[in-house]
Scaffold this motif. Structure first.
Motif, PDB file in Angstrom:
ATOM      1  N   UNK A   6     -30.034  18.961 -80.436  1.00 53.54           N
ATOM      2  CA  UNK A   6     -29.349  19.654 -81.534  1.00 53.54           C
ATOM      3  C   UNK A   6     -28.878  21.031 -81.082  1.00 53.54           C
ATOM      4  N   UNK A   7     -29.771  21.760 -80.390  1.00 50.92           N
ATOM      5  CA  UNK A   7     -29.418  23.096 -79.902  1.00 50.92           C
ATOM      6  C   UNK A   7     -28.253  23.037 -78.924  1.00 50.92           C
ATOM      7  N   UNK A   8     -28.299  22.101 -77.994  1.00 52.80           N
ATOM      8  CA  UNK A   8     -27.230  21.980 -76.997  1.00 52.80           C
ATOM      9  C   UNK A   8     -25.904  21.593 -77.650  1.00 52.80           C
ATOM     10  N   UNK A   9     -25.958  20.694 -78.611  1.00 55.60           N
ATOM     11  CA  UNK A   9     -24.729  20.262 -79.274  1.00 55.60           C
ATOM     12  C   UNK A   9     -24.095  21.410 -80.055  1.00 55.60           C
ATOM     13  N   UNK A  10     -24.920  22.183 -80.761  1.00 59.53           N
ATOM     14  CA  UNK A  10     -24.387  23.327 -81.506  1.00 59.53           C
ATOM     15  C   UNK A  10     -23.727  24.336 -80.573  1.00 59.53           C
ATOM     16  N   UNK A  11     -24.374  24.596 -79.443  1.00 60.22           N
ATOM     17  CA  UNK A  11     -23.843  25.584 -78.501  1.00 60.22           C
ATOM     18  C   UNK A  11     -22.581  25.073 -77.819  1.00 60.22           C
ATOM     19  N   UNK A  12     -22.494  23.777 -77.557  1.00 60.16           N
ATOM     20  CA  UNK A  12     -21.311  23.209 -76.903  1.00 60.16           C
ATOM     21  C   UNK A  12     -20.051  23.465 -77.713  1.00 60.16           C
ATOM     22  N   UNK A  13     -20.120  23.259 -79.012  1.00 64.12           N
ATOM     23  CA  UNK A  13     -18.930  23.455 -79.851  1.00 64.12           C
ATOM     24  C   UNK A  13     -18.474  24.909 -79.843  1.00 64.12           C
ATOM     25  N   UNK A  14     -19.423  25.847 -79.791  1.00 63.75           N
ATOM     26  CA  UNK A  14     -19.065  27.261 -79.789  1.00 63.75           C
ATOM     27  C   UNK A  14     -18.540  27.699 -78.419  1.00 63.75           C
ATOM     28  N   UNK A  15     -19.093  27.143 -77.348  1.00 65.05           N
ATOM     29  CA  UNK A  15     -18.573  27.436 -76.018  1.00 65.05           C
ATOM     30  C   UNK A  15     -17.143  26.936 -75.862  1.00 65.05           C
ATOM     31  N   UNK A 243      -3.704  41.309 -70.294  1.00 60.99           N
ATOM     32  CA  UNK A 243      -4.592  40.292 -69.737  1.00 60.99           C
ATOM     33  C   UNK A 243      -4.771  40.547 -68.243  1.00 60.99           C
ATOM     34  N   UNK A 244      -6.022  40.593 -67.803  1.00 65.95           N
ATOM     35  CA  UNK A 244      -6.350  40.790 -66.394  1.00 65.95           C
ATOM     36  C   UNK A 244      -6.914  39.473 -65.861  1.00 65.95           C
ATOM     37  N   UNK A 245      -6.128  38.807 -65.026  1.00 64.17           N
ATOM     38  CA  UNK A 245      -6.543  37.497 -64.521  1.00 64.17           C
ATOM     39  C   UNK A 245      -7.829  37.587 -63.704  1.00 64.17           C
ATOM     40  N   UNK A 246      -8.064  38.717 -63.036  1.00 68.12           N
ATOM     41  CA  UNK A 246      -9.276  38.863 -62.231  1.00 68.12           C
ATOM     42  C   UNK A 246     -10.535  38.907 -63.099  1.00 68.12           C
ATOM     43  N   UNK A 247     -10.385  39.171 -64.400  1.00 63.69           N
ATOM     44  CA  UNK A 247     -11.521  39.157 -65.324  1.00 63.69           C
ATOM     45  C   UNK A 247     -11.595  37.846 -66.110  1.00 63.69           C
ATOM     46  N   UNK A 248     -10.440  37.303 -66.461  1.00 66.45           N
ATOM     47  CA  UNK A 248     -10.424  36.085 -67.270  1.00 66.45           C
ATOM     48  C   UNK A 248     -10.892  34.869 -66.471  1.00 66.45           C
ATOM     49  N   UNK A 249     -10.488  34.757 -65.208  1.00 68.19           N
ATOM     50  CA  UNK A 249     -10.860  33.589 -64.415  1.00 68.19           C
ATOM     51  C   UNK A 249     -12.364  33.504 -64.181  1.00 68.19           C
ATOM     52  N   UNK A 250     -13.053  34.591 -63.747  1.00 72.93           N
ATOM     53  CA  UNK A 250     -14.518  34.486 -63.615  1.00 72.93           C
ATOM     54  C   UNK A 250     -15.215  34.159 -64.938  1.00 72.93           C
ATOM     55  N   UNK A 254     -17.630  30.954 -65.635  1.00 75.46           N
ATOM     56  CA  UNK A 254     -18.975  31.100 -66.207  1.00 75.46           C
ATOM     57  C   UNK A 254     -19.143  30.227 -67.443  1.00 75.46           C
ATOM     58  N   UNK A 255     -18.118  30.175 -68.282  1.00 70.97           N
ATOM     59  CA  UNK A 255     -18.181  29.352 -69.487  1.00 70.97           C
ATOM     60  C   UNK A 255     -18.256  27.870 -69.140  1.00 70.97           C
TER      61      UNK A 255
END
Length: 280
Positions: A6-15, A243-250, A254-255
């Motif tokens: 349940x916890x993993x499923x809830x977090x997946x939708x928000x990620x 938008x800074x691609x060097x920040x968005x890509x990492x 991570x996500x």
């Protein structure tokens, strides 16, 4: 289904929602005047399990009392970041770029429910003919640009050139030697979190704005009269996205790893349940 799943499923939708926000930022890296958005998370409801029935039995305990077991995280807010983007010179007379944060042009959008005032940092304007002798100043999507009185800017006669004066005033030189002046409609936004993206690089207030118990004066200020001295616009240039691609890509990587971790949690929980159910 156990609590781990349940916890993993809830977090997946928000990620997934946060990945959509980051992907949208990356897709608009070349959009004029675009402002990136960033998401923040908060915990969902959790349960407190106390180790001791009596609080006095927890005397001199160094760790928090009891055990808190949550059910995942949720996306708390998607907030627009209004930092100034770099200014690119174009040498085009109908290109205008703000050189300070928080200022927006006013444009008119025609929708199914009538016309609405929208706001944009995209200063790439064009002329569209209304009649053989009349033209209108519009955005790249064809929306009329408004003046300080919220009226569409129209010009009669053949145009020779445009020049930007102080305080957001535009001087139009005509072929017959006459001149026409108008003031661009500009607002100073104080609380950008109230704005929603309306598409075509436009921002607007939510449809339920009347229910938020907030006045327009708290959100933005019309830069008219003496306040026009605060307007900072450069002609022949366009503001790039922040938008800074060097920040968005990492952040996207991570996500994706966090998403894989939550998916793996569901797989492991399913395997454990299978082992338990297989015990004879």
């Amino acid at each position: 289904m156990n609590r781990t799943m349940i916890t993993a499923q809830n977090t997946l939708t928000q990620l997934q929602k946060q990945m959509d926000i980051v992907s949208h930022n990356m897709a608009n890296i070349d959009t004029t005047g675009y402002k990136r958005r960033e998401a923040s998370f908060t915990d969902l409801l959790f349960q407190q399990f106390n180790n001791q029935t009596l609080p006095q039995l927890e005397t001199n305990r160094l760790t928090p009392n009891g055990i808190r077991q949550g059910v995942g995280a949720k996306l708390a807010q998607s907030q627009m970041v209004g930092s100034q983007g770099s200014v690119k010179t174009t040498e085009r007379s109908l290109d205008f770029a703000f050189t300070t944060e928080g200022q927006y042009f006013k444009v008119l959008e025609q929708g199914e429910n009538g016309s609405s005032i929208r706001y944009t940092r995209d200063g790439a304007f064009y002329l569209t003919p209304l009649s053989p002798n009349e033209t209108m100043l519009v955005t790249g999507s064809g929306h009329p640009v408004l003046d300080e009185n919220n009226n569409p800017i129209t010009i009669n006669g053949p145009i020779k050139e445009f020049s930007l004066q102080d305080n957001g005033r535009v001087l139009v030189s005509m072929n017959n030697g006459s001149t026409v002046e108008f003031n661009l409609g500009v607002v100073q936004v104080k609380k950008s979190q109230f704005f929603e993206q309306k598409g075509e690089n436009l921002l607007g207030l939510p449809e339920n704005f009347a229910e938020l118990n907030t006045s327009m004066d708290e959100i933005l200020t019309e830069l008219n009269g003496p306040l026009r001295n605060q307007i900072a616009i450069q002609q022949g240039a366009l503001e790039q996205s922040n938008v800074d691609m060097s920040k968005e890509m990492p952040e996207l990587i991570t996500l994706q790893r966090a998403y894989q971790f939550q998916s793996r949690s569901i797989s492991i929980a399913d395997q454990m349940m299978g082992l338990i159910n297989g015990i004879r």
